[in-house]
Every structure is written in structure tokens, then in C-alpha cells.
Design an enzyme around this catalytic site. Structure first.
Site, PDB file in Angstrom:
ATOM      1  N   ILE A   1       2.005  22.103  37.873  1.00 29.14           N
ATOM      2  CA  ILE A   1       3.426  21.791  37.659  1.00 29.14           C
ATOM      3  C   ILE A   1       4.232  22.114  38.910  1.00 29.14           C
ATOM      4  CG2 ILE A   1       5.529  22.474  36.396  1.00 29.14           C
ATOM      5  CD1 ILE A   1       3.977  22.389  33.835  1.00 29.14           C
TER       6      ILE A   1
ATOM      7  N   ASP B   1       1.862  46.314  44.314  1.00 26.20           N
ATOM      8  CA  ASP B   1       1.592  44.933  44.733  1.00 26.20           C
ATOM      9  C   ASP B   1       1.252  44.955  46.226  1.00 26.20           C
ATOM     10  OD1 ASP B   1       2.853  41.946  43.428  1.00 26.20           O
ATOM     11  OD2 ASP B   1       2.021  42.042  45.460  1.00 26.20           O
TER      12      ASP B   1
ATOM     13  N   TYR C   1     -14.041  32.129  38.697  1.00 28.88           N
ATOM     14  CA  TYR C   1     -12.795  32.704  38.177  1.00 28.88           C
ATOM     15  C   TYR C   1     -12.891  32.996  36.673  1.00 28.88           C
ATOM     16  CZ  TYR C   1      -7.917  32.890  36.694  1.00 28.88           C
ATOM     17  OH  TYR C   1      -6.732  33.262  36.127  1.00 28.88           O
TER      18      TYR C   1
HETATM   19  C1  UD1 Z   1      -4.812  27.430  35.574  1.00 27.77           C
HETATM   20  C2  UD1 Z   1      -4.388  28.626  36.403  1.00 27.77           C
HETATM   21  C3  UD1 Z   1      -5.294  29.793  36.158  1.00 27.77           C
HETATM   22  C4  UD1 Z   1      -5.303  30.051  34.663  1.00 27.77           C
HETATM   23  C5  UD1 Z   1      -5.825  28.819  33.937  1.00 27.77           C
HETATM   24  C6  UD1 Z   1      -5.816  28.996  32.427  1.00 27.77           C
HETATM   25  C7  UD1 Z   1      -3.183  28.154  38.482  1.00 27.77           C
HETATM   26  C8  UD1 Z   1      -3.273  27.889  39.933  1.00 27.77           C
HETATM   27  N1  UD1 Z   1      -4.361  28.298  37.831  1.00 27.77           N
HETATM   28  O1  UD1 Z   1      -6.044  26.850  36.052  1.00 27.77           O
HETATM   29  O2  UD1 Z   1      -4.818  30.946  36.847  1.00 27.77           O
HETATM   30  O3  UD1 Z   1      -6.097  31.167  34.368  1.00 27.77           O
HETATM   31  O4  UD1 Z   1      -4.939  27.739  34.221  1.00 27.77           O
HETATM   32  O5  UD1 Z   1      -6.340  27.857  31.821  1.00 27.77           O
HETATM   33  O6  UD1 Z   1      -2.105  28.246  37.908  1.00 27.77           O
HETATM   34  N2  UD1 Z   1      -4.275  19.002  39.405  1.00 27.77           N
HETATM   35  C9  UD1 Z   1      -3.897  17.777  39.902  1.00 27.77           C
HETATM   36  N3  UD1 Z   1      -3.143  17.733  41.051  1.00 27.77           N
HETATM   37  C10 UD1 Z   1      -2.733  18.876  41.701  1.00 27.77           C
HETATM   38  C11 UD1 Z   1      -3.135  20.127  41.174  1.00 27.77           C
HETATM   39  C12 UD1 Z   1      -3.900  20.158  40.028  1.00 27.77           C
HETATM   40  O7  UD1 Z   1      -4.256  16.721  39.356  1.00 27.77           O
HETATM   41  O8  UD1 Z   1      -2.047  18.765  42.717  1.00 27.77           O
HETATM   42  C13 UD1 Z   1      -5.061  19.038  38.158  1.00 27.77           C
HETATM   43  C14 UD1 Z   1      -6.327  19.854  38.241  1.00 27.77           C
HETATM   44  O9  UD1 Z   1      -7.396  19.098  38.729  1.00 27.77           O
HETATM   45  C15 UD1 Z   1      -6.505  20.260  36.775  1.00 27.77           C
HETATM   46  C16 UD1 Z   1      -5.065  20.399  36.260  1.00 27.77           C
HETATM   47  O10 UD1 Z   1      -4.256  19.678  37.176  1.00 27.77           O
HETATM   48  O11 UD1 Z   1      -7.162  19.254  36.047  1.00 27.77           O
HETATM   49  C17 UD1 Z   1      -4.590  21.831  36.201  1.00 27.77           C
HETATM   50  O12 UD1 Z   1      -4.916  22.459  37.428  1.00 27.77           O
HETATM   51  P1  UD1 Z   1      -4.280  23.857  37.884  1.00 27.77           P
HETATM   52  O13 UD1 Z   1      -2.800  23.825  37.733  1.00 27.77           O
HETATM   53  O14 UD1 Z   1      -4.849  24.194  39.208  1.00 27.77           O
HETATM   54  O15 UD1 Z   1      -4.741  24.874  36.740  1.00 27.77           O
HETATM   55  P2  UD1 Z   1      -6.169  25.251  36.077  1.00 27.77           P
HETATM   56  O16 UD1 Z   1      -7.321  24.921  36.953  1.00 27.77           O
HETATM   57  O17 UD1 Z   1      -6.129  24.689  34.688  1.00 27.77           O
END
Ligand code: UD1
Length: 306
Positions: free
Chosen positions: A189, A34, A144
Site C-alpha cells: 500500500i 530502537d 521470514y
Molecule cells: C506483509 C508484511 C510482513 C507481514 C506480512 C503478514 C511488509 C513489507 N511485509 O508481507 O511484515 O508479516 O505481510 O502477512 O509490510 N506487491 C506488488 N507490488 C509492489 C509490492 C508488493 O504487487 O510494489 C505484491 C507482493 O508481490 C504481494 C503483495 O503485494 O503479493 C503484498 O506484498 P507486501 O506488501 O510486500 O506484503 P507481504 O509479503 O504480504
């Protein structure tokens, strides 16, 4: 099994450290490689069966050295943010494609029995049908997602060229303790949870009706370990088969933390997929496992661990 050695790249990270814990508990010897860019030594237990090497998967020689004597490799070291891959596609591709190729080459040269590597549900893009099966059309919406898909193609090629046995796990949205909320690229989350604990309003991108299949990290670690000894090769979803929208997620979090803070809405992210829900048929058949944690149980465990 006690003598079997597993190299875990990214083992000091979020999914990595939970996998290392379970590998050690199952009697494996574990070597972690790592670069500690996002991983932390404090995520790792003190254990006689564990060795740690600070090094980067982009450094081929470091990977080869770490791979020596390994029977299995679990490759989790990666740039994990969809958003960051849009902002800096070159560096993201270096880590997620070239790093992965280094691991494949070293695994092939060392003659490992199985390479299990982190792919992602992001390879699917916006699916035509839910839940999403592995046979669905692949159409990534972000660098990604494309990087992870390229990794899968390399894995297939390494199998054709050299017979390297591998299984790519298409993780859906993983959550749980040790997922760092501080980074601007953190998973939703961990960010929502951190906001509620600190009594600040969470930010929702878009209307909050987008859905995700959230899977608890300990279930993902079990899938990783099952994949190492599974006879199957190719790609496999790691999901719960359920989905929830962000507004429903927020109400669950209000319940678990006892703190209610109204969300602030910002425009949605271009690279966002709208809906995500994994088909779990293949993972049940190939890995012989089912998720043991419901979303609410996982959120409670996260609350207790914080
Ligand atoms: C996530 C993972 C990625 C994984 C993928 C599989 C992370 C950072 N990314 O991407 O590694 O391969 O799932 O599907 O864990 N959102 C909000 N408010 C916030 C943050 C996010 O509304 O403060 C929304 C985003 O716009 C999105 C959703 O929550 O619609 C999920 O976002 P995020 O947790 O960043 O994950 P993914 O983009 O789905």
C-alpha cells in the site's frame, strides 16, 4: 496504571510509534529501545512519560538495561521484509530470532507481567481454508515466516521453563501513515500510494489477483495495548477478517488520490503467499476489540496524513 512502565522495542518504527502514542494517551510510561535502522526519532512525540534508548535487540546487555523496571514489554523490533529474508536469511534470522530470544530472556529475568511480540500471518504459508484460524496448519514459505514461527516456539518454551507470560500477535498486512515507501522492501500500500502521488505507474507482481487482509495501523496499535493486559497467552491473529485483491486495492487508491496510473506487471514473487484473510474470532474474544477502520477510511487517513 499511571506508574506502569512499558518497554517498546522498535518503538520508533511504523507500528511501534503508533503504539507508543496510544500507550502514552492511556497513561503508561514508555521506554523505547530502537536502533533507528528503519525507525525515526521524528516518528515519536515529545512527552514527559517517554524515554528513548538507542540500542539493538541483538545486544543482550542493551535489552537488559532497557527492560529494568518494566511491567510490560511490547517487542516490535524486527526485519519486516519477506523478500529481504530470502536475500539475506542469516541477517534476517539474527534480528528476528536471536533478537527475540534476547528480549524473552531479559523479560523473564526482569519478571515482566506480559510480553507481547510481533508474529505474522506469514507463518501460515498458503492456507487450505479462508479465513485462516490460529488452529490452521503452520507452513511458512519464507525465512521470514519461519523466523516468526520459531519465535512462537521459543515463547511457548519460555512459558514452560520459566512461566514467562506472552502473547504472539500474528499481524496480517498492516498499512497507514509512517510506513516508509522508499525501501525496495516496503509494503504494497505504501508503494502503490507513493507511485500514485508522484504520478508514476505502480508495479504489480503477478496478475494482481492475490489477496491480502489489510489492517489499519491504529487498529493494530489498539490490539497491541489490549494484548498487554489480556489474561490470554499463546498466539492470536490481528486482522480485519476481510480480503481484497491488489487490482481492487488499486482502484480504491485511484479513488482516494484522484490519480489514475495503469499498473505495470512483473512476474510474481516465489515466496509470495496467494491469499490471506484472518479469522478474527479469537482476537475478538481474547482482546475484546474489533477493527474500527475500513480499508477505504484507512486509505483516506493515509492520504490526509501525507
Ligand atoms: C506483509 C508484511 C510482513 C507481514 C506480512 C503478514 C511488509 C513489507 N511485509 O508481507 O511484515 O508479516 O505481510 O502477512 O509490510 N506487491 C506488488 N507490488 C509492489 C509490492 C508488493 O504487487 O510494489 C505484491 C507482493 O508481490 C504481494 C503483495 O503485494 O503479493 C503484498 O506484498 P507486501 O506488501 O510486500 O506484503 P507481504 O509479503 O504480504
Amino acid at each position: 496504571k499511571a506508574s506502569k512502565r512499558v518497554l517498546v522495542t522498535g518503538g520508533a518504527g511504523f507500528i511501534g510509534s503508533h503504539s507508543v502514542e496510544q500507550l502514552l494517551a492511556s497513561g503508561y510510561n514508555v521506554c523505547v529501545l530502537d536502533n533507528l535502522s528503519t525507525g525515526k526519532l521524528t516518528n515519536l512525540p515529545h512527552h514527559d512519560g517517554l524515554t528513548f534508548i538507542k540500542g539493538d535487540v541483538c545486544d543482550l546487555q542493551a535489552v537488559k538495561d532497557a527492560m529494568q523496571g518494566a511491567s510490560y514489554c511490547l517487542h516490535l523490533a524486527a526485519q519486516v521484509s519477506v523478500v529481504r529474508s530470502v536475500e539475506d536469511p542469516s541477517s534476517s534470522a539474527q534480528q528476528n530470532i536471536l533478537g527475540c530470544i534476547n528480549v524473552m530472556q531479559a523479560a523473564h529475568e526482569a519478571g515482566v507481567n506480559k510480553l507481547v511480540y510481533a508474529s505474522s500471518a506469514a507463518v501460515y504459508g498458503n492456507p487450505r481454508h479462508l479465513p485462516i484460524a490460529e488452529t490452521s496448519t503452520v507452513c511458512p514459505l519464507s525465512p521470514y515466516g519461519l523466523e516468526k514461527w520459531v519465535d512462537e516456539q521459543y515463547a511457548a518454551l519460555f512459558h514452560t521453563l520459566y512461566g514467562l507470560p506472552s502473547l504472539g500477535l500474528r499481524y496480517f498486512n498492516v498499512f497507514g501513515p509512517r510506513q516508509d515507501p522508499k525501501s525496495p522492501y516496503a509494503g504494497v500500500i505504501s508503494k502503490f500510494f507513493d507511485c500514485l502521488i508522484r504520478k508514476t505507474s505502480p508495479t504489480v507482481f503477478g496478475d494482481g489477483r492475490q489477496t491480502r487482509d489489510f489492517i489499519f495501523v491504529k487498529d493494530v496499535a489498539r490490539a497491541n495495548i489490549a494484548a498487554l493486559t489480556s489474561s490470554h497467552q499463546g498466539v492470536c491473529n490481528v486482522a480485519t477478517g476481510n480480503r481484497v485483491d491488489l487490482l481492487a486495492l488499486l482502484s480504491l487508491l485511484h479513488g482516494v488520490t484522484g490519480n489514475y496510473l495503469p499498473a505495470v506487471h512483473l512476474p510474481s514473487r516465489d515466496e509470495d503467499i496467494r491469499d490471506s484473510q484472518g479469522d478474527t474470532q479469537r482476537s475478538r474474544a481474547w482482546l475484546d476489540i474489533q477493527p474500527q477502520w475500513t480499508l477505504n477510511e484507512g486509505l483516506k487517513a493515509l492520504y490526509t496524513a501525507t
